[in-house]
Enzyme design. Structure first.
Site, PDB file in Angstrom:
ATOM      1  N   CYS A  98       0.826  -1.213   0.000  1.00  0.00           N
ATOM      2  CA  CYS A  98       0.000   0.000   0.000  1.00  0.00           C
ATOM      3  C   CYS A  98       0.857   1.258   0.000  1.00  0.00           C
ATOM      4  CB  CYS A  98      -0.905   0.027   1.227  1.00  0.00           C
ATOM      5  SG  CYS A  98      -1.926  -1.438   1.472  1.00  0.00           S
ATOM      6  N   ASP A 113      -2.434  -4.037   7.690  1.00  0.00           N
ATOM      7  CA  ASP A 113      -3.497  -4.924   8.168  1.00  0.00           C
ATOM      8  C   ASP A 113      -3.457  -6.271   7.463  1.00  0.00           C
ATOM      9  OD1 ASP A 113      -4.117  -2.595   9.432  1.00  0.00           O
ATOM     10  OD2 ASP A 113      -6.184  -2.487   8.737  1.00  0.00           O
ATOM     11  N   LYS A 120      -5.261   2.695   8.041  1.00  0.00           N
ATOM     12  CA  LYS A 120      -5.261   3.653   9.151  1.00  0.00           C
ATOM     13  C   LYS A 120      -4.527   4.934   8.800  1.00  0.00           C
ATOM     14  CE  LYS A 120      -7.405   0.372  11.034  1.00  0.00           C
ATOM     15  NZ  LYS A 120      -7.170  -0.551   9.923  1.00  0.00           N
ATOM     16  N   CYS A 173      -5.489  -2.273  -1.082  1.00  0.00           N
ATOM     17  CA  CYS A 173      -6.355  -3.393  -1.458  1.00  0.00           C
ATOM     18  C   CYS A 173      -7.451  -2.970  -2.431  1.00  0.00           C
ATOM     19  CB  CYS A 173      -6.964  -4.030  -0.213  1.00  0.00           C
ATOM     20  SG  CYS A 173      -5.722  -4.783   0.876  1.00  0.00           S
ATOM     21  N   SER A 198     -12.543  -6.367   8.774  1.00  0.00           N
ATOM     22  CA  SER A 198     -11.911  -5.766   7.605  1.00  0.00           C
ATOM     23  C   SER A 198     -12.975  -5.280   6.646  1.00  0.00           C
ATOM     24  CB  SER A 198     -11.030  -6.814   6.913  1.00  0.00           C
ATOM     25  OG  SER A 198     -10.691  -6.404   5.610  1.00  0.00           O
TER      26      SER A 198
END
Length: 572
Positions: A67, A99, A142, A212, A488
């Protein structure tokens, strides 16, 4: 480094610069600031650089997740934009926690904690170094709320830049993403997938950099931020590998200088009406339940009164019109090819569901920004509001004797269902995951996972490993899952999270015993256990808190400070 590498294309007189240097003049003006100037000059800055407004570039790049691995090039482009608009940029780094990598492990406890650390670290540097403006460059889940909490808290001219979505992978002729890998683990455990196929999928699902792919938490939050007006139009959906992303970052650098000239600040943009627009778009698209936690935390920093009931009220009055994963077929890159978030926004605006006159970082209104973006009307990703996938939105807030302070469920696709069954009670995630993988959870069970809340975890772990295992074993629609932890954005099915009060503070979820009959009534927004109040009172009298798992360090500190999930799980 803050060295100048390009010639500004904008000129201002000293009086204009001093007006824009509303903080940095504290360290650049007057004989008494000679030591500070000496330190700045040591980095290769010129006197001209010192005379210009200072802009912080908070770069969340790191090697710990796809990411964020590429964010450096966007931070550099933003710096070029600042310099070209006669500003002086200063880049600094802060943390991220992946995550997707830590999911299902003890390390996942750090995820929500990282949101607070990100916000605090950006605030500390930007405040301490007397920056006049701020650009944040983030990507993983986050990052975005952490950045936006800092932006709202500091309330200096600011812009958020999203690092962009990953492209889908390809497996056996189908587009795939990380959601498919988590669900494949369950399919393998049940014998429905070979180890060779699992390994092949693992190697193909994530083809490169970016967050994602589906409408999971990262893309949900990038969407909310764009609609709120705190990023440039189109920012939310541009793939990480798209060359136009670099140009957008450069334009963001110039835009923050315009905000400084106009003295347009985050709290001028992040109003209650802007938050209502963000919620409307999230529920219309079937976005992540984490948006509830994050938008409430952001609103608190912006001094905006926002409650759980606002989410349910808006969702009840907003149609669900997006066919996006995890509950649908498409990913963010697909939406981008058809115009991105503007496609959704235009339809909601025309239906009178968005407040189009809210201000944005462009200095134009939301409606003006969205109407200026070309979109493809003939497509099957975003439905018309008068012919929706469902007449109500994708999130719901539940109350009942199991959730007196509320709980959150993603209802996209199963708005009218009722689940009733025996409680299968597990203390923390690992035991539940093991039971599911071993076939101990059956159709009709209500799986309870507790002591995973903000204080009890601590850190409120997401449970994609658990939900993925249920989906992979074919139990996704027949087993409800209830937890004081989180899910999630890739989770789907009857999954109730954020149950409050949490078990760690004596909430009713901590008083359940194996076999209690639990009812999840989505149409009536209820979460109840068929146990008398007298029986519950007796159990409450015998309840003892679990011993703290962490007595020193960040987790101990977080557990002491963090509020209820019903308040956004904030520490300030």
């Amino acid at each position: 480094m803050a060295t100048t590498t390009s010639t500004p294309t904008v000129t201002r007189d000293r009086a204009q610069n001093l007006r824009m240097k509303h903080r940095s003049k504290d360290i650049t003006e007057g004989p008494e600031r000679a030591p500070a100037r000496a330190m700045l000059l040591a980095m290769g800055l010129s006197q001209e650089d010192l005379d210009q407004p200072f802009v912080a570039i908070a770069n969340l790049a790191s090697d710990v997740t796809p990411c964020n691995v590429h964010l450096g090039r966007f931070a550099e482009a933003a710096k070029q934009g600042v310099r070209g608009a006669a500003g002086t940029p200063f880049e600094f780094g802060t943390i991220t926690v992946s995550d997707g990598i830590s999911m299902g492990t003890e390390g996942m406890k750090a995820s929500l904690v990282s949101r607070e650390v990100i916000a605090d670290s950006i605030e500390v540097v930007t405040f301490g170094e007397r920056m006049d403006g701020l650009i944040t460059v983030g990507a993983c889940d986050k990052n975005m709320p952490g950045c936006m909490m800092a932006i709202a808290r500091l309330n200096i001219p600011s812009i958020f830049i999203y690092g962009g979505t990953i492209m889908p992978g390809s497996f056996q002729g189908n587009d795939v993403n990380i959601q498919d890998v988590f669900e494949a683990v369950g399919a393998y455990a049940k014998g429905n997938m070979s180890l060779e196929d699992l390994k092949d999928l693992e190697c193909r699902a994530c083809p490169g950099e970016g967050s994602c792919a589906g409408l999971f938490t990262a893309n949900t939050m990038s969407t909310a931020i764009e609609i709120m007006g705190m990023s440039l139009p189109g920012d939310a959906s541009i793939p990480a590998v798209d060359p136009s992303k670099v140009d957008e970052a450069r334009r963001a650098g110039a835009a923050v200088m315009r905000l400084l000239e106009e003295d347009l600040r985050p709290r001028d943009i992040m109003t209650r009406r802007a938050f209502e627009n963000a919620i409307t778009t999230v529920v219309a698209m079937g976005g992540s339940t984490n948006a509830v936690l994050h938008l409430m935390a952001m609103a608190r920093e912006a001094n905006v009164d926002l409650s759980l009931d606002d989410f349910d009220r808006i969702s009840r009055n907003t149609p669900y019109i997006a066919d996006m994963r995890p509950g649908g077929r498409y990913v963010m890159a697909d939406l981008h090819r058809h115009g991105g978030v503007a496609l959704m926004a235009k339809r909601l605006l025309r239906a009178g569901l968005l407040q189009g006159d809210t201000m944005t970082v462009t200095g134009k209104t939301l409606a003006e920004n969205m109407e200026a973006i070309p979109t493809v009307e003939d497509q099957d990703i975003i439905y018309q509001p008068d012919a929706p996938r469902s007449p109500t939105g994708g999130l719901a807030i539940l109350y009942g004797n199991l959730a007196p302070e509320g709980a959150v469920i993603k209802v996209a696709g199963h708005q009218e269902k009722v689940y009733r069954g025996p409680a299968r009670v597990f203390e923390q995630e690992e035991r539940a995951f093991r039971a599911i993988q071993e076939g101990q959870v059956k159709e009709g069970d209500i799986v309870i996972i507790r002591y995973e809340g903000p204080k009890g975890g601590p850190g409120m772990r997401e449970m994609l490993a658990v939900t993925g295992a249920l989906i992979g074993q074919g139990l996704g629609d027949s087993v409800a899952l209830v937890t004081d932890g989180r899910f999630s954005g890739a989770s789907h099915g009857p999954m109730v999270g954020h149950v409050a009060p949490e078990a760690a503070v004596g909430g009713p979820i901590g008083l359940l015993v194996e076999g209690d009959i639990v009812t999840l009534d989505i149409p009536n927004r209820r979460l109840d256990v068929s146990v008398t109040e007298e029986e519950m009172a007796g159990r409450r009298g015998k309840w003892q808190p679990m011993e703290a798992r962490y007595t020193t360090g960040v987790f101990a500190k977080y557990a002491k400070l963090v509020s209820s999930a019903s308040e956004g799980a904030v520490t300030a």
